[in-house]
Write a protein that holds these residues in place. Structure first.
Motif, PDB file in Angstrom:
ATOM      1  N   ALA A 128     -16.447  22.540  17.531  1.00  0.00           N
ATOM      2  CA  ALA A 128     -17.658  23.022  16.866  1.00  0.00           C
ATOM      3  C   ALA A 128     -17.402  24.202  15.929  1.00  0.00           C
ATOM      4  CB  ALA A 128     -18.718  23.396  17.902  1.00  0.00           C
ATOM      5  N   ALA A 129     -16.414  25.041  16.212  1.00  0.00           N
ATOM      6  CA  ALA A 129     -16.175  26.231  15.394  1.00  0.00           C
ATOM      7  C   ALA A 129     -15.783  25.874  13.962  1.00  0.00           C
ATOM      8  CB  ALA A 129     -15.105  27.107  16.031  1.00  0.00           C
ATOM      9  N   GLY A 130     -15.200  24.713  13.722  1.00  0.00           N
ATOM     10  CA  GLY A 130     -14.747  24.348  12.390  1.00  0.00           C
ATOM     11  C   GLY A 130     -15.751  23.558  11.577  1.00  0.00           C
ATOM     12  N   LEU A 131     -16.952  23.347  12.087  1.00  0.00           N
ATOM     13  CA  LEU A 131     -17.946  22.560  11.362  1.00  0.00           C
ATOM     14  C   LEU A 131     -18.574  23.351  10.220  1.00  0.00           C
ATOM     15  CD1 LEU A 131     -19.826  20.884  14.359  1.00  0.00           C
ATOM     16  CD2 LEU A 131     -18.051  19.896  12.898  1.00  0.00           C
ATOM     17  N   PRO A 132     -19.039  22.653   9.167  1.00  0.00           N
ATOM     18  CA  PRO A 132     -19.754  23.353   8.092  1.00  0.00           C
ATOM     19  C   PRO A 132     -20.982  24.069   8.649  1.00  0.00           C
ATOM     20  CG  PRO A 132     -19.312  21.060   7.485  1.00  0.00           C
ATOM     21  CD  PRO A 132     -18.946  21.214   8.927  1.00  0.00           C
ATOM     22  N   THR A 133     -21.338  25.180   8.049  1.00  0.00           N
ATOM     23  CA  THR A 133     -22.501  25.942   8.494  1.00  0.00           C
ATOM     24  C   THR A 133     -23.536  26.021   7.377  1.00  0.00           C
ATOM     25  OG1 THR A 133     -21.511  28.048   7.810  1.00  0.00           O
ATOM     26  CG2 THR A 133     -21.121  27.354  10.082  1.00  0.00           C
ATOM     27  N   PHE A 134     -24.801  26.096   7.783  1.00  0.00           N
ATOM     28  CA  PHE A 134     -25.919  26.219   6.852  1.00  0.00           C
ATOM     29  C   PHE A 134     -26.821  27.311   7.391  1.00  0.00           C
ATOM     30  CE2 PHE A 134     -24.275  21.954   6.648  1.00  0.00           C
ATOM     31  CZ  PHE A 134     -24.183  21.709   5.294  1.00  0.00           C
ATOM     32  N   ASP A 135     -27.226  28.238   6.541  1.00  0.00           N
ATOM     33  CA  ASP A 135     -28.025  29.380   6.973  1.00  0.00           C
ATOM     34  C   ASP A 135     -29.486  29.045   7.240  1.00  0.00           C
ATOM     35  OD1 ASP A 135     -25.834  31.064   6.918  1.00  0.00           O
ATOM     36  OD2 ASP A 135     -26.211  31.735   4.870  1.00  0.00           O
ATOM     37  N   THR A 136     -29.950  27.887   6.809  1.00  0.00           N
ATOM     38  CA  THR A 136     -31.335  27.487   7.040  1.00  0.00           C
ATOM     39  C   THR A 136     -31.358  26.035   7.502  1.00  0.00           C
ATOM     40  OG1 THR A 136     -31.715  26.629   4.812  1.00  0.00           O
ATOM     41  CG2 THR A 136     -32.076  29.006   5.158  1.00  0.00           C
ATOM     42  N   GLY A 137     -32.541  25.461   7.625  1.00  0.00           N
ATOM     43  CA  GLY A 137     -32.688  24.068   8.001  1.00  0.00           C
ATOM     44  C   GLY A 137     -32.430  23.100   6.860  1.00  0.00           C
ATOM     45  N   ARG A 138     -32.201  23.615   5.680  1.00  0.00           N
ATOM     46  CA  ARG A 138     -31.893  22.769   4.518  1.00  0.00           C
ATOM     47  C   ARG A 138     -30.392  22.513   4.490  1.00  0.00           C
ATOM     48  NH1 ARG A 138     -34.770  22.389  -0.858  1.00  0.00           N
ATOM     49  NH2 ARG A 138     -33.237  21.309  -2.132  1.00  0.00           N
ATOM     50  N   ILE A 139     -30.012  21.258   4.691  1.00  0.00           N
ATOM     51  CA  ILE A 139     -28.581  20.918   4.757  1.00  0.00           C
ATOM     52  C   ILE A 139     -28.235  19.879   3.697  1.00  0.00           C
ATOM     53  CG2 ILE A 139     -28.395  21.490   7.191  1.00  0.00           C
ATOM     54  CD1 ILE A 139     -28.558  18.516   7.848  1.00  0.00           C
ATOM     55  N   SER A 140     -26.978  19.859   3.310  1.00  0.00           N
ATOM     56  CA  SER A 140     -26.526  18.905   2.293  1.00  0.00           C
ATOM     57  C   SER A 140     -26.341  17.521   2.914  1.00  0.00           C
ATOM     58  CB  SER A 140     -25.216  19.388   1.670  1.00  0.00           C
ATOM     59  OG  SER A 140     -24.184  19.406   2.640  1.00  0.00           O
ATOM     60  N   HIS A 141     -26.325  16.529   2.075  1.00  0.00           N
ATOM     61  CA  HIS A 141     -26.075  15.150   2.503  1.00  0.00           C
ATOM     62  C   HIS A 141     -24.670  15.076   3.106  1.00  0.00           C
ATOM     63  CE1 HIS A 141     -25.266  10.859   2.225  1.00  0.00           C
ATOM     64  NE2 HIS A 141     -26.587  10.704   2.141  1.00  0.00           N
ATOM     65  N   PRO A 142     -24.478  14.310   4.175  1.00  0.00           N
ATOM     66  CA  PRO A 142     -23.143  14.228   4.795  1.00  0.00           C
ATOM     67  C   PRO A 142     -22.037  13.845   3.826  1.00  0.00           C
ATOM     68  CG  PRO A 142     -24.763  13.193   6.227  1.00  0.00           C
ATOM     69  CD  PRO A 142     -25.470  13.540   4.941  1.00  0.00           C
ATOM     70  N   ASP A 143     -22.330  13.002   2.832  1.00  0.00           N
ATOM     71  CA  ASP A 143     -21.297  12.589   1.849  1.00  0.00           C
ATOM     72  C   ASP A 143     -20.915  13.721   0.902  1.00  0.00           C
ATOM     73  OD1 ASP A 143     -21.374  10.106   3.001  1.00  0.00           O
ATOM     74  OD2 ASP A 143     -22.672   9.216   1.447  1.00  0.00           O
ATOM     75  N   GLU A 144     -21.721  14.781   0.840  1.00  0.00           N
ATOM     76  CA  GLU A 144     -21.453  15.886  -0.085  1.00  0.00           C
ATOM     77  C   GLU A 144     -20.762  17.061   0.578  1.00  0.00           C
ATOM     78  OE1 GLU A 144     -25.310  16.763  -1.621  1.00  0.00           O
ATOM     79  OE2 GLU A 144     -25.476  14.846  -2.690  1.00  0.00           O
ATOM     80  N   ARG A 145     -20.472  16.965   1.871  1.00  0.00           N
ATOM     81  CA  ARG A 145     -19.827  18.057   2.585  1.00  0.00           C
ATOM     82  C   ARG A 145     -18.309  17.977   2.476  1.00  0.00           C
ATOM     83  NH1 ARG A 145     -23.425  16.826   7.790  1.00  0.00           N
ATOM     84  NH2 ARG A 145     -25.418  17.134   6.768  1.00  0.00           N
ATOM     85  N   PRO A 146     -17.644  19.138   2.606  1.00  0.00           N
ATOM     86  CA  PRO A 146     -16.175  19.110   2.573  1.00  0.00           C
ATOM     87  C   PRO A 146     -15.628  18.262   3.726  1.00  0.00           C
ATOM     88  CG  PRO A 146     -17.018  21.373   2.595  1.00  0.00           C
ATOM     89  CD  PRO A 146     -18.178  20.458   2.771  1.00  0.00           C
ATOM     90  N   VAL A 147     -14.534  17.574   3.461  1.00  0.00           N
ATOM     91  CA  VAL A 147     -13.887  16.747   4.481  1.00  0.00           C
ATOM     92  C   VAL A 147     -12.978  17.636   5.318  1.00  0.00           C
ATOM     93  CG1 VAL A 147     -12.327  14.808   4.877  1.00  0.00           C
ATOM     94  CG2 VAL A 147     -13.951  14.749   2.969  1.00  0.00           C
ATOM     95  N   ARG A 148     -13.107  17.501   6.655  1.00  0.00           N
ATOM     96  CA  ARG A 148     -12.243  18.281   7.575  1.00  0.00           C
ATOM     97  C   ARG A 148     -10.908  17.579   7.732  1.00  0.00           C
ATOM     98  NH1 ARG A 148     -15.282  19.559  12.974  1.00  0.00           N
ATOM     99  NH2 ARG A 148     -13.197  20.232  13.416  1.00  0.00           N
ATOM    100  N   SER A 149      -9.884  18.361   7.831  1.00  0.00           N
ATOM    101  CA  SER A 149      -8.560  17.766   8.030  1.00  0.00           C
ATOM    102  C   SER A 149      -8.187  17.735   9.490  1.00  0.00           C
ATOM    103  CB  SER A 149      -7.508  18.531   7.257  1.00  0.00           C
ATOM    104  OG  SER A 149      -7.598  19.903   7.485  1.00  0.00           O
TER     105      SER A 149
END
Length: 149
Positions: A128-149
Motif C-alpha cells: 500500500a505504501a507505493g500506491l499513487p496518492t490523491f489529496d481529495t476524492g477526485r482521482i484520475s482514471h486508472p489508465d492515466e496513472r503511472p505504472v508501478r514497477s
C-alpha cells in the motif's frame, strides 16, 4: 472536555463515548474485523475498562466470537468498540475495551503502534505504501496513472 480525555462516537451522533489513558493502538487484520468493517484492516485503540464510558446513547451488542462482543450504533451501524469476554489478562490487570480509532473526534492523537493478526492480512497490504496518492476524492482514471514497477 477534561484534560487527557478523548471523545468519540458514531456517524450519526446517537452514541458518544469518552476515554482516558490509551493503553495501546494498532491495526487488526483478522477475518472478523475485515468482515465487520468491510475494509482490508481496521485501526483500533484500547483502554482499560475503567477508563471507558459511554456518555450518550445505547449501543447494540453483537457477539462476534466466543470471546469478544462488539458494540455498534443501532441507528447508523457504526462499529464503535468491543470488549473481551474472557477474564482480564494478568499482565494488564483490567479488561480492555478496543475502540475503532476512526470513531475518535481527533484520531490523529492516537497513532497505531502494531499490526495484529498479521498472518491473516490481505497479501497485498504491505504494498500500500507505493500506491499513487490523491489529496481529495477526485482521482484520475486508472489508465492515466503511472505504472508501478
Amino acid at each position: 472536555m477534561e484534560p487527557g480525555v478523548l471523545c468519540g462516537g458514531c456517524f450519526c451522533g446517537a452514541v458518544r463515548y469518552a476515554v482516558q489513558a490509551v493503553f495501546d493502538a494498532g491495526y487488526c487484520h483478522c477475518s472478523i474485523c475485515r468482515r465487520i468493517s468491510g475494509a482490508g484492516a481496521v485501526c483500533w485503540f484500547s483502554v482499560r475498562e475503567e477508563h471507558f464510558r459511554v456518555t450518550r446513547g445505547h449501543p447494540q451488542a453483537l457477539h462476534s466470537s466466543e470471546h469478544f462482543t462488539r458494540y455498534f450504533c443501532g441507528a447508523c451501524g457504526t462499529h464503535l468498540y468491543g470488549t473481551d469476554d474472557l477474564p482480564p489478562p494478568p499482565k494488564v490487570g483490567s479488561r480492555l475495551v478496543s475502540a475503532m480509532l476512526g470513531t475518535l473526534d481527533e484520531p490523529e492523537l492516537v497513532p497505531p503502534r502494531i499490526h495484529q493478526w498479521w498472518s491473516s492480512r490481505m497479501r497485498w497490504y504491505g504494498d500500500a505504501a507505493g500506491l499513487p496518492t490523491f489529496d481529495t476524492g477526485r482521482i484520475s482514471h486508472p489508465d492515466e496513472r503511472p505504472v508501478r514497477s
